[in-house]
Enzyme design. Structure first.
Site, PDB file in Angstrom:
ATOM      1  N   LYS A 136       0.841  -1.198   0.000  1.00 30.85           N
ATOM      2  CA  LYS A 136       0.000   0.000   0.000  1.00 30.85           C
ATOM      3  C   LYS A 136       0.878   1.251   0.000  1.00 30.85           C
ATOM      4  CE  LYS A 136      -3.575  -2.000   3.046  1.00 30.85           C
ATOM      5  NZ  LYS A 136      -4.800  -1.845   2.251  1.00 30.85           N
ATOM      6  N   ARG A 151     -10.005 -11.515   2.721  1.00 25.99           N
ATOM      7  CA  ARG A 151     -10.881 -12.590   2.222  1.00 25.99           C
ATOM      8  C   ARG A 151     -10.191 -13.948   2.279  1.00 25.99           C
ATOM      9  NH1 ARG A 151     -11.369  -9.449  -3.340  1.00 25.99           N
ATOM     10  NH2 ARG A 151     -11.080  -7.799  -1.784  1.00 25.99           N
TER      11      ARG A 151
END
Length: 469
Positions: free
Chosen positions: A250, A325
């Site tokens: 990120k 996830r």
């Protein structure tokens, strides 16, 4: 809060109608002034004299959810005035039978929260307000105790989210959850790295490969003797204690800065178990929290990898920042062993959810019955933690099909929150709700009864839902 009754320096008198001003402790002149002010502004009046503050608040009984939220915000405004005046104690009493006065107390307590652990001058920075007392009689003592159980759990959830990963590693999160279980009265089983490896939880292990700290898998269970549900209700929480994005790193500014909050879903689950156990709700609930950090170091999993998951499915990794996830999938598959009545997962899962609805709602979707979504929505409205239902058409599932594995962990450029939900759905075979709390889980600037940092969103909503289960 309310545990020790010291000398009280401020009072909040709650009236259900303007005429009840005559029954307050105000003198004649103050009563006249209060009636005039309430007619003008309609919510509360403040009286101050020689360092003493007294409040009169108009709270009509049986408020709708918007009225209840207004009372919480009034409570927050009162707390600010008390702290500005450097007062330490306040007594809240209702002039007539009116449990809606508790909305005011709730707002007061939530807005008084501070996370000061790492300040060297924490005593200087601490709010002056120490005790919020609720007078028994016209306010239900049972509902008061229930409210304190929930508020306490919300504040603990905020603490967990606000803790930096330099303290709150995955193993430390497990320690915190165990302490919550001992305090509130629910069971906690922690599966260590070796056990997780023996279970072949490929998603959790893959995300953990770049970390120097081991992952954990936490099983929380609250099972009262007279539980209303024969099959358990399972809550699953994303426990990524810090998310760098892994090899799909990120950018720092406005992205990685607050990624200690990426375990907000875990905080919801642990906080909810604490609240319901402390309040003694008659519902059997199991919490599943996979925990790790996501880093680019060591043997970190990489885009292009194919991971074999706990249920045997294979996943092509296209982005290591879609790690939530991956660990939730193993937990959702593990939930099948309990033959659950319903599974609800909570996760700060996608920026797409935040972009879609902002910070004022959580994104929800799933395969559960329509009645479940309606009841969750009602519970959310009641505590003003609202939900935005997303479409969940089967066509969205086409976007996560892989050319080399069963599925891939990233969809197309649009509908990212929904395709993430479709990924999770692959690992379920029971009634299921996915709640993406990315928007409201972190507060960038104080507002109302929300202070900077972790919001604890989800705990009050789930308590309300389970209370009426």
């Amino acid at each position: 809060m309310g545990a020790k009754k010291k000398e009280v320096y401020a009072t909040v008198e709650v009236i259900a109608a303007k005429k009840e001003v005559d029954n307050t402790s105000l003198d004649a002149a103050q009563k006249k002034y209060a009636k005039e002010k309430l007619k003008e502004q309609g919510d509360h009046v403040v009286f101050g004299d020689l360092g003493v503050l007294n409040f009169v608040v108009l709270a009509k009984s049986k408020q709708d959810y918007k009225g209840a939220e207004k009372l919480r915000k009034t409570g927050a405004a009162i707390t600010k005035k008390l702290n500005d005046a450097k007062l330490s104690n306040v007594l809240v009493k209702s002039i007539s039978k009116n449990d809606d006065a508790l909305y005011i107390v709730e707002g007061m307590a939530l807005s008084n929260y501070q996370f000061l652990k790492y300040f060297s001058d924490k005593k200087k920075k601490a709010n002056s307000l120490e005790n919020i007392l609720v007078e028994e009689g016209n306010i239900s003592s049972k509902k008061t105790a229930e409210m304190w159980s929930v508020v306490e759990a919300v504040l603990k959830a905020r603490d967990l989210v606000n803790e930096p990963q330099s303290y709150l590693s995955a193993p430390q999160l497990s320690v915190e959850i165990q302490e919550m279980g001992m305090y509130a009265g629910f069971d906690v089983t922690v599966l260590d790295q070796a056990k997780i490896e023996s279970l072949k939880m490929g998603g959790l292990l893959a995300v953990n490969k770049g970390s120097v700290a081991p992952c954990t898998f936490n099983i929380l269970e609250y099972k009262p003797k007279k539980a209303k549900n024969k099959k358990p209700l399972i809550l699953v929480g994303k426990g990524v204690v810090y998310d760098t994005g892994g090899l799909s790193l990120k950018p720092t500014a406005n992205s990685m800065d607050f990624m200690k909050s990426d375990m907000g879903g875990a905080a919801v689950v642990a906080g909810t178990l604490q609240a319901i156990a402390k309040a003694g709700l008659n519902v059997h609930v199991i919490g599943l929290i996979p925990a790790t950090d996501n880093r680019p170091g060591g043997d970190a999993y990489a885009p292009g990898d194919v991971i074999k998951m706990y249920d045997g499915s294979t996943v092509e990794v296209l982005n290591t920042d879609a790690e939530g996830r991956m660990i939730l999938a193993d937990a959702l598959a593990y939930a099948k062993k309990y033959d659950p009545e319903l599974v609800i997962d909570f996760a700060t899962l996608t920026g797409a959810a935040m972009r879609a609805v902002g910070s004022h709602a959580s994104v929800v979707m799933g395969s559960a019955d329509e009645k479940v979504f309606n009841r969750l929505s009602e519970a959310g409205n009641e505590v003003y933690e609202r939900q935005a239902r997303m479409p969940f058409y089967e066509e969205y599932g086409e976007e996560i099909k892989s050319q080399i594995a069963d599925i891939k962990n990233l969809g197309g450029p649009t509908a990212g929150a929904i395709t993430a939900g479709k990924f999770l759905e692959h690992f379920t075979d029971y009634p299921w709700v996915h709640m993406d709390i990315a928007g409201p889980a972190w507060v960038t600037s104080p507002k109302g009864y929300f202070t900077f940092g972790g919001s604890g969103v989800g705990v009050r909503m789930m308590f309300e839902y389970l209370k009426n289960y």
